[in-house]
Design an enzyme around this catalytic site. Structure first.
Site, PDB file in Angstrom:
ATOM      1  N   GLU A 185       0.827  -1.208   0.000  1.00 37.92           N
ATOM      2  CA  GLU A 185       0.000   0.000   0.000  1.00 37.92           C
ATOM      3  C   GLU A 185       0.863   1.260   0.000  1.00 37.92           C
ATOM      4  O   GLU A 185       1.710   1.436   0.886  1.00 37.92           O
ATOM      5  CB  GLU A 185      -0.921   0.008   1.223  1.00 37.92           C
ATOM      6  CG  GLU A 185      -1.872   1.195   1.257  1.00 37.92           C
ATOM      7  CD  GLU A 185      -2.845   1.125   2.422  1.00 37.92           C
ATOM      8  OE1 GLU A 185      -3.380   2.183   2.790  1.00 37.92           O
ATOM      9  OE2 GLU A 185      -3.069   0.027   2.956  1.00 37.92           O
ATOM     10  N   LYS A 235      -7.287  -0.722  12.025  1.00 33.21           N
ATOM     11  CA  LYS A 235      -6.714  -1.196  10.765  1.00 33.21           C
ATOM     12  C   LYS A 235      -5.484  -0.378  10.418  1.00 33.21           C
ATOM     13  O   LYS A 235      -4.476  -0.914   9.934  1.00 33.21           O
ATOM     14  CB  LYS A 235      -7.750  -1.108   9.647  1.00 33.21           C
ATOM     15  CG  LYS A 235      -7.300  -1.711   8.312  1.00 33.21           C
ATOM     16  CD  LYS A 235      -6.637  -0.721   7.380  1.00 33.21           C
ATOM     17  CE  LYS A 235      -6.244  -1.364   6.056  1.00 33.21           C
ATOM     18  NZ  LYS A 235      -5.481  -0.444   5.188  1.00 33.21           N
ATOM     19  N   ASP A 273       3.842 -14.429  11.991  1.00 32.58           N
ATOM     20  CA  ASP A 273       2.467 -14.762  11.632  1.00 32.58           C
ATOM     21  C   ASP A 273       1.570 -13.540  11.844  1.00 32.58           C
ATOM     22  O   ASP A 273       1.042 -13.322  12.931  1.00 32.58           O
ATOM     23  CB  ASP A 273       1.982 -15.941  12.481  1.00 32.58           C
ATOM     24  CG  ASP A 273       0.621 -16.464  12.042  1.00 32.58           C
ATOM     25  OD1 ASP A 273      -0.065 -15.793  11.252  1.00 32.58           O
ATOM     26  OD2 ASP A 273       0.238 -17.563  12.498  1.00 32.58           O
ATOM     27  N   HIS A 288      -1.952  10.441   0.485  1.00 35.82           N
ATOM     28  CA  HIS A 288      -2.063   9.063   0.002  1.00 35.82           C
ATOM     29  C   HIS A 288      -2.199   9.023  -1.514  1.00 35.82           C
ATOM     30  O   HIS A 288      -1.531   8.234  -2.185  1.00 35.82           O
ATOM     31  CB  HIS A 288      -3.262   8.381   0.650  1.00 35.82           C
ATOM     32  CG  HIS A 288      -3.521   6.998   0.142  1.00 35.82           C
ATOM     33  ND1 HIS A 288      -2.762   5.912   0.537  1.00 35.82           N
ATOM     34  CD2 HIS A 288      -4.432   6.521  -0.737  1.00 35.82           C
ATOM     35  CE1 HIS A 288      -3.206   4.826  -0.081  1.00 35.82           C
ATOM     36  NE2 HIS A 288      -4.211   5.176  -0.847  1.00 35.82           N
TER      37      HIS A 288
END
Length: 436
Positions: free
Chosen positions: A83, A267, A283, A381
């Site tokens: 991203e 998130k 993991d 962004h």
């Protein structure tokens, strides 16, 4: 390490090979690690031994987050993420935090929880009493499975009986094993110990054991990061720093009270933590599961962070979350790029690695809510996303940045416009806005 600074001004402007060489010099990487970073990472032959039905490998960009000062030590943070803006944003946030003395972190001992489900128990009180009375023997059984961890100071610490008298399948007893896994993530050690314990648990309770598995809600294995940012570091051309600090406090309060906002808030935290997990071969799915479950530990899903204006008018931030990560075993030792990433981080223990990840999560969250509360998340962004749009339209090499710059200038970051600009550059036609 004390004489090394993670401040790398202008790093992003340098050619890729030069960036690799700078980091290699900083971290003391040998030629083999340098070749790994330059693209000679996981070979198909190695991948074929790691999972089933292998076809090949799937690569992700590997970047370096700069400016991190954690407990007085500088770190360069490897991050594997696709991203745009994640690495740039977290590096910028770490620079602001650095101005206030950097991150202050701590971690608990690396204690994992294993669970044994017991059913068909004739007398729940007697079963719990039997487990309590035989705890020493149960701990000894649990310790028989991994003598290496025990020799390093880890191993079984406690047995906890948790009754559930009314479930969809009747009364149930869940027996928890608390196990210090040292520098391992610990899943295999925990699960092996649980298998050894199950017959004795069944005997003591006169019940029947079913599931025997670790829990990814590793709430006995947490890491905390804190920071204080001078308000002046938050100022923009239009907004004083003290006002920005208040806006960030309000943004965090939104995520504390509203699960819909909290999901997106958290998130953003995991954007950073996951990227470090992937880079180091850990993991990330287990870490995600634990973080989100921990966010709901009080009965409502909430923000994992606390940001508020302190008594001096500066911005204080804090995060605590479970981080079951390791530095031995699994992909961390098998994957060549993960080994290179661990070499760059140069952490001495799994708890130290967890503290680094907590700091990254706190910085990533600051970057997101700072942007949201001031200029909006899309401005920076989309500027970085423009390069991906140019690539998607078929641009190559030097044309990528040129087309991306035009898309940003036009505030029209779409694949269709990028394709048109690419066509114009090939044919030599003049655009209505810019010429090539």
């Amino acid at each position: 390490m004390g004489d090394k600074s993670s401040r790398l001004p202008g790093f992003y402007k340098r050619p890729l090979d030069e960036r690799v060489n700078i980091v290699a010099d900083w971290a003391g990487l040998d030629d083999a690690y340098v070749e790994v970073l330059k693209g000679q990472g996981l070979a198909n032959e190695q991948a074929d031994k790691m999972i089933e039905n292998t076809l090949g490998t799937f690569a992700l960009p590997l970047g370096i987050a700069a400016n991190f000062l954690i407990n007085g030590r500088d770190y360069l943070i490897p991050m594997a993420v696709e991203e745009p803006s994640v690495v740039a944003a977290v590096s910028n946030a770490a620079k602001k935090i650095r101005a206030g003395g950097g991150f202050h972190t701590e971690a608990t001992d690396p204690v994992m929880i294993g669970q044994i489900q017991v059913l068909d128990i004739p007398n729940m009180d007697a079963a719990i009493a039997a487990i309590e009375a035989n705890k020493a023997e149960l701990l000894e059984i649990a310790n028989c499975c991994d003598r290496v961890i025990v020799s390093l100071g880890g191993g079984a610490l406690d047995i906890v009986a948790r009754p559930f008298p009314d479930t969809l399948v009747g009364p149930m007893l869940v027996v928890h094993l608390h196990f210090d896994t040292r520098d391992a993530m610990g899943a295999n050690a925990i699960n092996t110990s649980l298998e050894s314990l199950a017959p004795k648990i069944a005997e003591l309770t006169n019940g029947r054991t079913n599931l025997r598995i670790l829990s990814n809600l590793a709430d006995q294995r947490t890491a905390t990061a804190r920071c204080t940012i001078p308000a002046g570091q938050l100022a923009t051309a239009e907004i004083p720093g003290s006002d920005v600090a208040k806006l960030i406090e309000e943004a965090n309060a939104f995520a504390v009270v509203d699960p819909y906002r909290a999901a997106t808030h958290n998130k953003g935290i995991m954007n950073g933590i996951d990227a470090v997990c992937i880079a180091t071969g850990n993991d990330w799915r287990a870490v995600e599961a634990g973080a989100h479950a921990y966010a709901a530990k009080d009965g409502q899903y909430r923000a994992l962070t606390d940001w508020h204006v302190d008594e001096n008018g500066d911005l204080y931030g804090e995060i605590t979350l479970p981080l079951a990560v390791g530095m031995v075993g699994g992909a961390t030792k098998v994957h060549p790029t993960a080994r290179a990433a661990m070499k760059i981080l140069n952490v001495a223990s799994a708890p130290e690695l967890a503290q680094v990840m907590a700091a990254v999560g706190l910085a990533q969250n600051l970057a997101a809510i700072n942007a949201l509360a001031t200029v909006g998340i899309q401005k920076g962004h989309m500027r970085l996303h423009a390069r991906q749009v140019a690539l998607a339209a078929g641009a190559q090499d030097g044309m990528v940045q040129k087309i991306a710059d035009t898309l940003v200038a036009e505030q029209n970051i779409r694949v269709e416009r990028a394709a048109e600009l690419l066509r114009l550059s090939v044919t030599g036609e003049r655009s209505s806005v810019n010429s090539y």
